[in-house]
Design an enzyme around this catalytic site. Structure first.
Site, PDB file in Angstrom:
ATOM      1  CB  CYS A 192      44.811  72.702  41.525  1.00 10.91           C
ATOM      2  SG  CYS A 192      46.033  72.876  42.833  1.00 10.91           S
ATOM      3  CB  CYS A 203      42.019  72.537  49.070  1.00  7.24           C
ATOM      4  SG  CYS A 203      43.059  71.153  48.546  1.00  7.24           S
ATOM      5  CG  ASP A 237      44.423  68.649  41.827  1.00  7.95           C
ATOM      6  OD1 ASP A 237      44.522  69.777  42.349  1.00  7.95           O
ATOM      7  OD2 ASP A 237      44.393  67.607  42.513  1.00  7.95           O
ATOM      8  CB  SER A 238      48.750  69.139  43.271  1.00 13.45           C
ATOM      9  OG  SER A 238      47.730  68.855  44.216  1.00 13.45           O
ATOM     10  CG  HIS A 268      43.359  66.993  47.284  1.00  9.28           C
ATOM     11  ND1 HIS A 268      43.907  67.834  46.350  1.00  9.28           N
ATOM     12  CD2 HIS A 268      44.005  65.796  47.147  1.00  9.28           C
ATOM     13  CE1 HIS A 268      44.865  67.184  45.680  1.00  9.28           C
ATOM     14  NE2 HIS A 268      44.937  65.944  46.146  1.00  9.28           N
ATOM     15  CD  GLU A 295      47.095  63.055  45.911  1.00  6.08           C
ATOM     16  OE1 GLU A 295      47.771  62.176  45.340  1.00  6.08           O
ATOM     17  OE2 GLU A 295      46.280  63.793  45.314  1.00  6.08           O
TER      18      GLU A 295
HETATM   19  N1  DGL Z   1      44.053  70.326  45.215  1.00  8.76           N
HETATM   20  C1  DGL Z   1      44.898  71.432  45.400  1.00  8.76           C
HETATM   21  C2  DGL Z   1      44.155  72.706  45.721  1.00  8.76           C
HETATM   22  O1  DGL Z   1      43.018  72.845  45.361  1.00  8.76           O
HETATM   23  C3  DGL Z   1      46.201  71.362  46.122  1.00  8.76           C
HETATM   24  C4  DGL Z   1      46.571  70.271  47.011  1.00  8.76           C
HETATM   25  C5  DGL Z   1      48.043  70.262  47.284  1.00  8.76           C
HETATM   26  O2  DGL Z   1      48.750  69.719  46.435  1.00  8.76           O
HETATM   27  O3  DGL Z   1      48.504  70.800  48.305  1.00  8.76           O
HETATM   28  O4  DGL Z   1      44.704  73.617  46.293  1.00  8.76           O
END
Ligand code: DGL
Length: 274
Positions: free
Chosen positions: A73, A184, A10-11, A186, A152
């Site tokens: 992600c 997303c 993931d990011s 997150h 984050e």
């Molecule tokens: N968690 C990521 C997603 O599902 C991306 C979050 C990001 O880095 O912008 O898209």
């Protein structure tokens, strides 16, 4: 091969919402995770750059001997799923197909909302996949660029989070949707605030749940279920950001301490580029 770990990328910390579900469903599997918090967010970046970063993260995990890869992600799934499925010799799955199926199955009126990063929403990938499964679906997609940085920064329990959620979800006011996809990884960390904003009648879809089921199916299909006992103690989470920050969020979210967190510099990750 079957006793090797499963890789997740993931990011940043978002993929923790996916591994939480995998840990519940597949407690015998060992997990290697990489979160690229130093280069977060991916959402506003061009997809070609997200593709390059995702290839680096994937190859890094492959060098650690993973038996399957989950792109935990959505933005990276949009950018890199097809390329990695072609390039790697192990099974690779993303999160969008799972979220789509769950949403179409759950919605009674087929009025479905999707929230995600700019990259995911601009790609229209959810809408395309939802319409393939349900031609009568009416999809409203909204990018919520500020959610990722709140998560984050570990501000997802703060008053600020409530204000940002109310502001970014305003485009849905008056909508008749009965289901909203958290597109997303997150966002499930903000799930209770999002649920409070809409009320209990709206069903929120966390694609992590369905993704865990898909991981299980793939392990069964390739007869790769781990049969070693007590693996759970060997989970390793790598982060390109500060290890202590990642560890705090991981403990808080997973309600577990059965993992080791290691910092890995971006420079090291870049060596695994194409
Ligand atoms: N968690 C990521 C997603 O599902 C991306 C979050 C990001 O880095 O912008 O898209």
């Amino acid at each position: 091969m079957k006793n090797q770990p499963i890789g997740f990328l993931d990011s940043g910390v978002g993929g923790l919402t996916v591994i939480k579900e995998v840990m519940k469903l597949l407690p015998n599997e060992e997990i290697y995770y990489i979160g690229d918090s130093a280069r977060n967010p991916y959402g506003p970046r061009p997809l070609s750059e997200v593709l390059d970063f995702t290839i680096q993260l994937a190859n890094f995990l492959v060098s650690k001997g993973i038996k399957a890869l989950v792109i935990a992600c959505n933005t990276a799934t949009v950018a890199a799923l097809e390329v990695l499925q072609e390039q790697l010799e192990i099974p690779v799955i993303g999160v969008i197909e799972s979220g789509t199926k769950a949403a179409v199955t759950s919605s009674k009126n087929q009025k479905i909302g999707v929230i995600g990063t700019q990259g995911t929403i601009q790609s229209n990938e959810y809408e395309k996949q939802i319409l393939k499964l349900s031609q009568r679906a009416d999809v409203q997609s909204v990018a919520c660029p500020q959610f990722v940085s709140i998560v984050e920064k570990h501000q997802y329990e703060d008053e600020l989070a409530k204000n940002v959620v109310s502001k970014e979800l305003e485009p849905f006011l008056g909508s008749e949707m009965d289901t909203l996809v958290l597109g997303c990884t997150h966002y499930p960390l903000l799930q209770s605030i999002i649920q409070d904003f809409f009320g209990e009648d709206l069903t929120l879809i966390d694609p992590g749940v369905e993704t865990a089921i898909q991981v299980q199916a793939i392990l069964n299909q390739f007869e790769m279920q781990n049969d070693k006992i007590d693996n759970a103690k060997n989970h390793v989470f790598y982060t390109t950001g500060p290890a202590n920050k990642f560890e705090k969020i991981a403990k808080d979210w997973l309600k577990s301490t059965d993992f080791k967190v290691e910092h890995i510099p971006v420079k090291e990750i870049q060596k695994h580029g194409k």
